[in-house]
Each structure stands twice: as structure tokens, then as C-alpha cells.
Design a protein around this motif. Structure first.
Motif, mmCIF file in Angstrom:
data_model
loop_
_atom_site.group_PDB
_atom_site.id
_atom_site.type_symbol
_atom_site.label_atom_id
_atom_site.label_comp_id
_atom_site.label_asym_id
_atom_site.label_seq_id
_atom_site.Cartn_x
_atom_site.Cartn_y
_atom_site.Cartn_z
ATOM 1 N N VAL A 188 18.001 -39.827 99.856
ATOM 2 C CA VAL A 188 16.724 -40.490 100.098
ATOM 3 C C VAL A 188 15.703 -39.433 100.494
ATOM 4 C CG1 VAL A 188 17.759 -42.692 100.772
ATOM 5 C CG2 VAL A 188 17.288 -40.961 102.517
ATOM 6 N N ARG A 189 14.452 -39.737 100.202
ATOM 7 C CA ARG A 189 13.370 -38.843 100.614
ATOM 8 C C ARG A 189 12.149 -39.708 100.941
ATOM 9 N NH1 ARG A 189 9.691 -39.194 96.845
ATOM 10 N NH2 ARG A 189 10.134 -38.987 94.607
ATOM 11 N N PRO A 190 11.185 -39.146 101.669
ATOM 12 C CA PRO A 190 9.976 -39.914 102.007
ATOM 13 C C PRO A 190 9.247 -40.395 100.753
ATOM 14 C CG PRO A 190 10.111 -37.957 103.366
ATOM 15 C CD PRO A 190 11.189 -37.824 102.332
ATOM 16 N N TYR A 191 8.678 -41.578 100.841
ATOM 17 C CA TYR A 191 7.917 -42.170 99.741
ATOM 18 C C TYR A 191 6.694 -41.322 99.424
ATOM 19 C CZ TYR A 191 5.008 -45.520 97.188
ATOM 20 O OH TYR A 191 4.221 -46.128 96.251
ATOM 21 N N GLN A 192 6.422 -41.132 98.126
ATOM 22 C CA GLN A 192 5.231 -40.410 97.687
ATOM 23 C C GLN A 192 4.415 -41.316 96.771
ATOM 24 O OE1 GLN A 192 6.616 -36.826 95.780
ATOM 25 N NE2 GLN A 192 7.595 -36.025 97.620
ATOM 26 N N ILE A 193 3.122 -41.091 96.764
ATOM 27 C CA ILE A 193 2.244 -41.903 95.914
ATOM 28 C C ILE A 193 2.703 -41.783 94.460
ATOM 29 C CG2 ILE A 193 -0.120 -42.182 95.044
ATOM 30 C CD1 ILE A 193 -1.117 -41.183 97.737
ATOM 31 N N GLY A 194 2.870 -42.915 93.828
ATOM 32 C CA GLY A 194 3.343 -42.948 92.442
ATOM 33 C C GLY A 194 4.803 -43.340 92.313
ATOM 34 N N ASP A 195 5.567 -43.294 93.422
ATOM 35 C CA ASP A 195 6.969 -43.713 93.377
ATOM 36 C C ASP A 195 7.076 -45.208 93.103
ATOM 37 O OD1 ASP A 195 7.989 -41.216 93.847
ATOM 38 O OD2 ASP A 195 8.233 -41.480 96.005
ATOM 39 N N ASN A 249 16.521 -50.244 104.443
ATOM 40 C CA ASN A 249 17.320 -49.999 105.648
ATOM 41 C C ASN A 249 16.866 -48.714 106.344
ATOM 42 O OD1 ASN A 249 18.958 -52.279 105.349
ATOM 43 N ND2 ASN A 249 20.356 -51.195 103.969
ATOM 44 N N VAL A 250 16.695 -47.626 105.560
ATOM 45 C CA VAL A 250 16.234 -46.366 106.140
ATOM 46 C C VAL A 250 14.788 -46.494 106.603
ATOM 47 C CG1 VAL A 250 15.785 -43.925 105.677
ATOM 48 C CG2 VAL A 250 17.830 -45.020 104.718
ATOM 49 N N THR A 251 13.985 -47.178 105.807
ATOM 50 C CA THR A 251 12.572 -47.367 106.167
ATOM 51 C C THR A 251 12.434 -48.106 107.491
ATOM 52 O OG1 THR A 251 11.896 -47.374 103.834
ATOM 53 C CG2 THR A 251 10.395 -48.410 105.412
ATOM 54 N N ALA A 252 13.309 -49.106 107.702
ATOM 55 C CA ALA A 252 13.228 -49.900 108.931
ATOM 56 C C ALA A 252 13.549 -49.066 110.164
ATOM 57 C CB ALA A 252 14.179 -51.088 108.841
ATOM 58 N N ARG A 253 14.351 -47.995 110.005
ATOM 59 C CA ARG A 253 14.720 -47.154 111.136
ATOM 60 C C ARG A 253 13.752 -45.988 111.330
ATOM 61 N NH1 ARG A 253 19.862 -47.761 108.600
ATOM 62 N NH2 ARG A 253 19.780 -45.584 107.868
ATOM 63 N N PRO A 311 8.014 -45.034 104.935
ATOM 64 C CA PRO A 311 8.927 -45.523 103.885
ATOM 65 C C PRO A 311 9.710 -44.385 103.220
ATOM 66 C CG PRO A 311 6.674 -45.514 103.086
ATOM 67 C CD PRO A 311 6.605 -45.163 104.545
ATOM 68 N N PHE A 312 10.948 -44.699 102.838
ATOM 69 C CA PHE A 312 11.803 -43.772 102.111
ATOM 70 C C PHE A 312 12.238 -44.422 100.798
ATOM 71 C CE2 PHE A 312 11.945 -41.730 106.160
ATOM 72 C CZ PHE A 312 12.351 -40.418 105.937
ATOM 73 N N VAL A 313 12.472 -43.588 99.798
ATOM 74 C CA VAL A 313 12.965 -44.087 98.508
ATOM 75 C C VAL A 313 14.320 -43.465 98.195
ATOM 76 C CG1 VAL A 313 10.684 -44.550 97.527
ATOM 77 C CG2 VAL A 313 11.723 -42.297 97.230
ATOM 78 N N LYS A 314 15.116 -44.201 97.416
ATOM 79 C CA LYS A 314 16.412 -43.693 96.962
ATOM 80 C C LYS A 314 16.222 -42.856 95.699
ATOM 81 C CE LYS A 314 19.023 -47.752 98.531
ATOM 82 N NZ LYS A 314 19.861 -48.896 98.086
#
Length: 291
Positions: free
Chosen positions: A43-50, A58-62, A66-69
Motif C-alpha cells: 500500500v502507498r499514500p493516495y495520489q491524485i489520479g489514483d 482498513n489502512v486509511t481508517a488507521r 488515504p492509502f491505495v493497494k
């Protein structure tokens, strides 16, 4: 320890085959076989365009962001050569026997798999299982497979494709690319082929010799069935006998090919004395387009 003369023959086949792999098949193999699927990587942090559908909630809630898979294609394949060594493979009326063609083909496929970093295994069968070698990687493993293809002396003489497919299902737990190499002079294997096709990627490779579909006019001949041992005397000067021979072959071929179409299997057809690289090259292109 492999005797020197045997090792020389194995190495000769390996070297000759490796040139064909380098020239024609490596890229085609890679594009035709896509691996088993998609595997989670990180997972990595969400980037514009994802894609928002890739957000790991689950990761975002902690976290406070936001994180993306991220996923990657799982490239490694398991390849298995399921090879018919029945008595009919000894037929050869051109520059090679069907057995010799099978050795060349098996070496070419094994080398292509290894070059693509895939595992490759081998099962030799007649009316029983003659030899079964689990899938592994490496050049030494390929040498062993070539040796078995060259020098295995089968106990049986008949053909039992049904038993070979059932054996494959028992020993291959994961989805496997299976090259079923045979002249398909057998019957009652339809259900086993259908069942195996649900779990594995089955590729029928039909091995043939020109004299199997065209009988020459050479007068009276004694013919022996290599699988049953039955001997008959046949008048090949009779046009009726030659036409009947061709018709029986046509019906057998039609039944087999109809089965492949019904099960949505794309076969490869090879004939003794002919080039094998071009049909494989064509098949890999067809497979890629079909996908």
C-alpha cells in the motif's frame, strides 16, 4: 553419472534448441502466457489520479490520509509436458519418427519455459504412467527432462490419455499450463479432458506422420500395430483399400477436432519431417489474440 555419449547427445539437442528459442519463441512465450493472475504487493499514500476503487479502507481508517493497494502481475508459471510414448510414436516414414519429433518439441518447450523463469515438469505415459518428474527450474533440470524424453524405455505399448489426465490432476495442485503431446489414437478420454480443462490450461499438441492419412500404392504389405501387436496383410494396390484407409483417418481426425472445439481448446498440429517452430510461432500469436 550420465555416460559421455549420452551427455553429448543431450547437450547437442539443448544447444540446437536454444538457438530456436532465442530466435523465435522467447518473446512469444512471454506474451502468450500471462501468469496466474494479480498478486497484492503493497500500500502507498493516495495520489491524485489514483482509482478510488483501489483505496484500502482498513489502512486509511488507521491513518490520517488515504492509502491505495498496489498489485502486480504474478509472472511465474507452472508448465507441464504430458507426453505420449505409446508404440505408435515409433512410426516414421519421413526424416524422423514421431518419437524424435516429440523429443525436439519437448526440449524446445522446456527451454522456452526455463528461459522465461517458469517451472516445468514432465509426465511420460503409455497405457500406464511411465515416469513423472515434478516441475522445477534450472538448466540442469532441463537436461534431465531431455534425457528422459530421449532414453525412457516404456513398459507399456498402448495409449491411455484418460489415466494420464487423472494422474496430472492428482499431482498438480495449482493451475498449470499443460502441453498434452500425443497422436490421440485413443478413445474415452473426453470427460477426463473436460475435467482437467476446468483446472488447468490444456494445450493439445497433435503429432502425426504423412503415412497415417495417405497410404502409398506398394502392393501387398504386412502391417503390425505397434500398440496391440496385431499383424494384417493389406493390398495397397486396391484403390478401395486406400480410400477406406483415408476415410477412417478423416473420421478419427474429425471426431478429435470436434471435441477440441467443443471444449474450446486451441490445438497445435505438427507433422514429422516438417518445421515445428513456425506452427508454434503461429499458435502463440493466435493465443495472444484470443486472450
Amino acid at each position: 553419472m550420465i555416460p559421455r555419449e549420452i551427455f553429448k547427445k543431450i547437450r547437442h539437442i539443448q544447444i540446437r534448441t536454444s538457438h530456436k528459442v532465442d530466435e523465435m519463441l522467447a518473446g512469444n512465450w512471454h506474451s502468450a502466457f500471462k501468469g496466474r493472475g494479480i498478486e497484492f504487493e503493497e500500500v502507498r499514500p493516495y495520489q491524485i489520479g489514483d482509482d478510488v476503487r483501489a483505496i484500502d479502507w482498513n489502512v486509511t481508517a488507521r491513518s490520517d490520509q488515504p492509502f491505495v493497494k498496489l498489485f502486480r502481475e504474478e509472472r511465474e508459471l507452472a508448465v507441464h509436458l504430458l507426453v505420449d510414448l505409446s508404440g505408435s510414436q515409433n512410426l516414421g516414414t519421413s526424416t524422423q519418427t514421431k518419437r524424435e519429433l516429440i523429443v525436439e518439441l519437448g526440449a524446445l518447450l522446456a527451454m522456452s519455459a526455463i528461459k522465461n523463469n517458469d517451472k516445468v515438469g514432465l509426465t511420460l505415459f503409455t497405457d500406464g504412467i511411465e515416469k513423472s518428474i515434478p516441475a522445477r527450474k534450472g538448466s540442469r533440470h532441463v537436461l534431465r527432462l531431455i534425457r528422459e524424453l530421449l532414453y525412457c524405455e516404456p513398459i507399456g505399448t498402448g495409449t491411455n490419455i484418460k489415466q494420464a489426465l487423472e494422474h496430472l490432476s492428482r499431482v498438480s495442485k495449482r493451475r498449470t499450463v499443460v502441453f498434452l503431446i500425443s497422436d490421440f489414437q485413443d478413445s474415452q478420454y473426453e470427460r477426463a479432458l473436460k475435467v482437467a480443462g476446468r483446472k488447468h490450461d490444456i494445450i493439445p499438441v497433435v503429432i502425426a506422420d504423412p503415412r497415417e492419412h495417405e497410404m502409398p500404392n506398394v502392393g501387398l504389405v504386412r502391417l503390425q500395430d505397434e500398440e496391440t501387436g496385431e499383424i494384417i496383410t493389406l493390398d495397397t494396390s486396391s484403390r478401395r483399400n486406400r480410400d477406406r484407409f483415408a476415410e477412417l483417418y478423416r473420421l478419427q481426425t474429425e471426431t478429435r477436432d470436434n471435441l477440441f472445439r467443443k471444449l474450446r481448446l486451441l490445438p497445435i498440429h505438427l507433422e514429422t519431417g516438417s518445421d515445428i517452430v513456425e506452427p508454434l510461432h503461429k499458435y502463440f500469436h493466435q493465443r495472444e489474440n484470443r486472450s
